[in-house]
Design a protein around this motif. Structure first.
Motif, PDB file in Angstrom:
ATOM      1  N   SER A  94     -48.184 -20.044-129.881  1.00 18.45           N
ATOM      2  CA  SER A  94     -47.609 -20.213-128.550  1.00 18.45           C
ATOM      3  C   SER A  94     -48.434 -21.142-127.667  1.00 18.45           C
ATOM      4  O   SER A  94     -49.643 -21.210-127.784  1.00 18.45           O
ATOM      5  N   PHE A 123     -48.446  -3.359-129.884  1.00 13.97           N
ATOM      6  CA  PHE A 123     -47.858  -3.842-128.639  1.00 13.97           C
ATOM      7  C   PHE A 123     -46.554  -4.574-128.935  1.00 13.97           C
ATOM      8  O   PHE A 123     -45.819  -4.929-128.047  1.00 13.97           O
ATOM      9  N   ALA A 124     -46.258  -4.748-130.204  1.00 15.13           N
ATOM     10  CA  ALA A 124     -45.011  -5.394-130.602  1.00 15.13           C
ATOM     11  C   ALA A 124     -43.812  -4.509-130.316  1.00 15.13           C
ATOM     12  O   ALA A 124     -42.804  -4.570-130.989  1.00 15.13           O
ATOM     13  N   ALA A 125     -43.934  -3.654-129.324  1.00  8.29           N
ATOM     14  CA  ALA A 125     -42.813  -2.862-128.838  1.00  8.29           C
ATOM     15  C   ALA A 125     -42.853  -2.960-127.331  1.00  8.29           C
ATOM     16  O   ALA A 125     -43.917  -3.133-126.745  1.00  8.29           O
ATOM     17  N   ARG A 126     -41.689  -2.842-126.711  1.00  9.05           N
ATOM     18  CA  ARG A 126     -41.615  -2.979-125.264  1.00  9.05           C
ATOM     19  C   ARG A 126     -42.461  -1.899-124.587  1.00  9.05           C
ATOM     20  O   ARG A 126     -42.334  -0.728-124.914  1.00  9.05           O
ATOM     21  N   SER A 184     -42.946  -9.140-119.160  1.00 11.83           N
ATOM     22  CA  SER A 184     -44.172  -9.269-119.934  1.00 11.83           C
ATOM     23  C   SER A 184     -43.831 -10.072-121.184  1.00 11.83           C
ATOM     24  O   SER A 184     -42.868  -9.761-121.879  1.00 11.83           O
ATOM     25  N   PHE A 185     -44.582 -11.117-121.422  1.00  9.73           N
ATOM     26  CA  PHE A 185     -44.292 -11.984-122.560  1.00  9.73           C
ATOM     27  C   PHE A 185     -45.397 -11.835-123.594  1.00  9.73           C
ATOM     28  O   PHE A 185     -46.573 -11.962-123.268  1.00  9.73           O
ATOM     29  N   ALA A 186     -45.008 -11.553-124.832  1.00  7.61           N
ATOM     30  CA  ALA A 186     -45.992 -11.452-125.904  1.00  7.61           C
ATOM     31  C   ALA A 186     -46.035 -12.787-126.624  1.00  7.61           C
ATOM     32  O   ALA A 186     -45.004 -13.281-127.088  1.00  7.61           O
TER      33      ALA A 186
END
Lengths: 148, 104
Positions: A106, A26-29, A99-101
């Motif tokens: 965090s 998911f570390a991609a848009r 969308s914020f990863a």
């Protein structure tokens, strides 16, 4: 355009495989979810399930937005292991606004300003511990912010 | 090269809070130029990444529905006064901008 059945089945399978992959990817848009033109479609693509309504997701947004071009949104939650936070404006031409990863360090509290084309339901969706939780609010827009 | 980012990084007890303003037109692609009636092509920031000590602490994926000159704020743990935060964005036309700030 007519979509043939084989193509459709292949598409569905491909999406299924993508969703099954670990979240490291998911570390991609999530381009596909951003391309969706329908709120439910965006959420199905991004989350693969309908989020469960939860009062632990706090969505701060004005009830009446005078200027749809700038609507401040703050989303926070006390849920643990938060992986992502997303904002969906149901009636926007592109419903997924942001969308914020988040990472292990965090703090689940994010603010951003969004555009709203017309009065709409706004959903905040938090992914925590592999599950999706949401809170929604109806926002009345006096002047739309999508130009046109 | 994109316009410079305005950033503020502040320690609030244990919590490191970052606020950033990124001058960018964030053109959604639905608007028509009043003079020519041509559709103005979409031009918006797609990715924002923040790093602290080589660790990605925050990533934002944006669509065209984020307001013009986007403002974002986020927080994380494990930073101290004097640490540096790096922030950069890229847009759908391959433009980018980066900045850094020191926590106060």
């Amino acid at each position: 355009m007519k979509i043939d059945r084989r193509f459709f089945i292949r598409k569905v399978l491909a999406v299924g495989v993508l969703l099954a992959l670990p979240r490291i990817l998911f570390a991609a848009r999530p381009d596909k979810a951003f391309a969706a033109t329908d709120g439910d479609e965006a959420m199905a693509t991004l989350f693969g399930e309908t989020p469960v309504a939860s009062d632990r997701v706090v969505l701060k947004i004005p009830e009446i937005a005078e200027n749809g071009a700038v609507v401040p949104v703050t989303i926070s939650t006390d849920l643990e292991n938060v992986e992502s936070i997303s904002v969906v404006v149901a009636k926007n031409p592109t419903p997924l606004a942001a969308s914020f990863a988040l990472g292990p360090r965090s703090v689940a509290n994010v603010s951003v300003r969004i555009k709203m084309g017309e009065s709409s339901q706004v959903l905040a969706v938090v992914k925590a511990g592999g599950k999706h939780y949401s809170t929604s609010k109806d926002v009345k827009v006096t002047i739309g912010g999508c130009g046109g | 090269m994109g316009k410079p980012i305005k950033i503020r990084a502040k320690m609030k007890g244990d919590i490191a809070e970052v606020k950033a303003l990124m001058p960018h037109e964030m053109e959604a692609g639905f608007r028509r130029d009043p003079a020519t009636n041509e559709r103005v092509p979409a031009h918006y920031i797609t990715d924002v990444v923040a790093e602290h000590n080589g660790d990605v602490v925050f990533t934002a994926y944006w669509g065209p529905a984020v307001s013009k000159n986007p403002f974002v704020s986020f927080s994380f743990l494990g930073a101290a006064v004097g640490d540096t935060i790096n922030l950069h964005w890229k847009d759908n036309k391959g433009d980018s901008s980066a900045t850094e700030a020191v926590f106060k």
